[in-house]
Design a protein around this motif. Structure first.
Motif, short mmCIF file in Angstrom:
data_model
loop_
_atom_site.label_atom_id
_atom_site.label_comp_id
_atom_site.label_asym_id
_atom_site.label_seq_id
_atom_site.Cartn_x
_atom_site.Cartn_y
_atom_site.Cartn_z
N LYS A 6 20.37 -29.55 -5.90
CA LYS A 6 19.34 -30.53 -5.52
C LYS A 6 18.78 -30.08 -4.17
N ASP A 15 13.65 -32.46 -3.95
CA ASP A 15 14.06 -33.58 -4.78
C ASP A 15 14.23 -34.85 -3.96
N PHE A 16 14.59 -34.67 -2.67
CA PHE A 16 14.84 -35.81 -1.78
C PHE A 16 14.30 -35.49 -0.39
N GLU A 21 19.89 -39.88 0.78
CA GLU A 21 19.37 -40.14 -0.57
C GLU A 21 20.02 -39.21 -1.60
N ALA A 22 20.17 -37.96 -1.22
CA ALA A 22 20.76 -36.98 -2.14
C ALA A 22 22.21 -37.32 -2.43
N ASN A 24 23.59 -40.26 -2.29
CA ASN A 24 23.62 -41.48 -3.10
C ASN A 24 23.31 -41.22 -4.57
N SER A 25 22.70 -40.08 -4.88
CA SER A 25 22.35 -39.76 -6.26
C SER A 25 23.50 -39.12 -7.05
#
Length: 304
Positions: A6, A15-16, A21-22, A24-25
């Motif tokens: 990612k 992607d982020f 945020e990354a 949390n994915s």
């Protein structure tokens, strides 16, 4: 192991936009290696990689390391209850997960250390998970830069800067080809290793490193009664105090600590005025500390 990649970029082309945020994915209890490709830039984020997210890699650009920066201190107040964070929670990046890897990342805490003041511990990175590796990373801080808290850890070709106790904790860690840079304003210590009993398999080993900088330092002071630190094949500039080591004012520790040096060089490695309870190690005594086997690396280290 399959890898999932990612990309994180502040300009929105990945992607982020943020590392948080990354993270949390990622699915909980992930079993695949997740490679977070962090594009160059400054990331003003406070990051936690929880225990539920193993096998995470932070991968930066070798020629332009991304910077993850913060300025919390032990005396900073948390937003929730308004209580001081304390040293443990002051980290810009905290890793509680196992099998973490970081490559080409700059971890930073910009809070200054004021001589004589309390509560200025300011951690750039805390690593509490086991079987973690750091390659070509840099750690910038002042007091308590790198919290090598617990677990098996490997650091290769890293730059670590600080003033007071800037590598500290219970970890069992090998630092290989690392550059330790002191910015101490008065006499301080490179390490504060907290091995607290003789059966605890912890300690810091430094191999093929360089000790340099602008402030006078002890190689270590005994935070734990059985503190264990070994320097081997390390070049030491004259900033290393002739005594070499400190018992932190508790002479009972003199017979308990394990502070060793092996085939070190440079003006700071002069042995003639070392404290009598430090050790010049024999080949046999040094051997357990000078390979990745010290951190059981053959069972978990992979080519990054």
């Amino acid at each position: 192991m399959n890898k999932v990649r990612k990309t994180i970029s502040p300009d929105g082309t990945g992607d982020f936009k943020t590392i948080k945020e990354a993270i949390n994915s990622i699915p909980l209890y992930n079993t695949k290696r997740i490679v977070l490709i962090i594009k160059p830039g400054i990331y003003e984020e406070k990051i936690t990689v929880p225990r539920t997210l193993p096998f995470v890699t932070f991968l930066g650009d070798a020629s332009n390391q991304p910077t993850i920066t913060g300025n919390d201190t032990a005396s900073s107040f948390s937003g929730r209850g308004g209580t001081p964070l304390k040293t443990f929670q002051s980290a810009t990046v905290a890793v509680d997960a196992d099998y973490f890897i970081a490559i080409n990342i700059k971890f930073e805490n910009t809070a200054p250390h004021e001589v004589g003041s309390k509560g200025t511990q300011a951690v750039a990175l805390r690593i509490s998970g086991t079987k973690a590796a750091f390659y070509n990373c840099s750690f910038y801080g002042s007091q308590d830069t790198l919290y090598d808290h617990k677990g098996l850890h490997y650091f290769h070709n890293c730059f670590i800067q600080g003033s007071v106790d800037f590598i500290f904790g219970y970890g069992r860690s090998l630092y290989e080809r690392c550059y330790l840079n002191s910015v101490a304003k008065k006499v301080a210590s490179l390490t504060a290793q907290k091995r607290s009993n003789s059966s605890l398999a912890s300690g810091f080993s430094f191999k093929d490193c360089v000790v340099n900088g602008s402030g006078m330092v002890y190689l270590g002071r005994a935070w734990g009664d059985y503190s264990r630190v070994v320097f081997s094949y390390t070049y030491m500039e004259k900033i290393v105090l002739p005594q070499g080591w400190s018992d932190w004012g508790d002479q009972k520790r003199d017979s308990r600590v394990y502070y060793g040096e092996y085939k070190c060089s440079g003006p700071g490695a002069n042995w003639t005025r070392r404290v009598p309870w430090a050790r010049i190690l024999t080949d046999k005594e040094a051997w357990p500390f000078i390979g990745t086997y010290y951190v059981e690396g053959e069972t978990w280290l992979i080519n990054p």
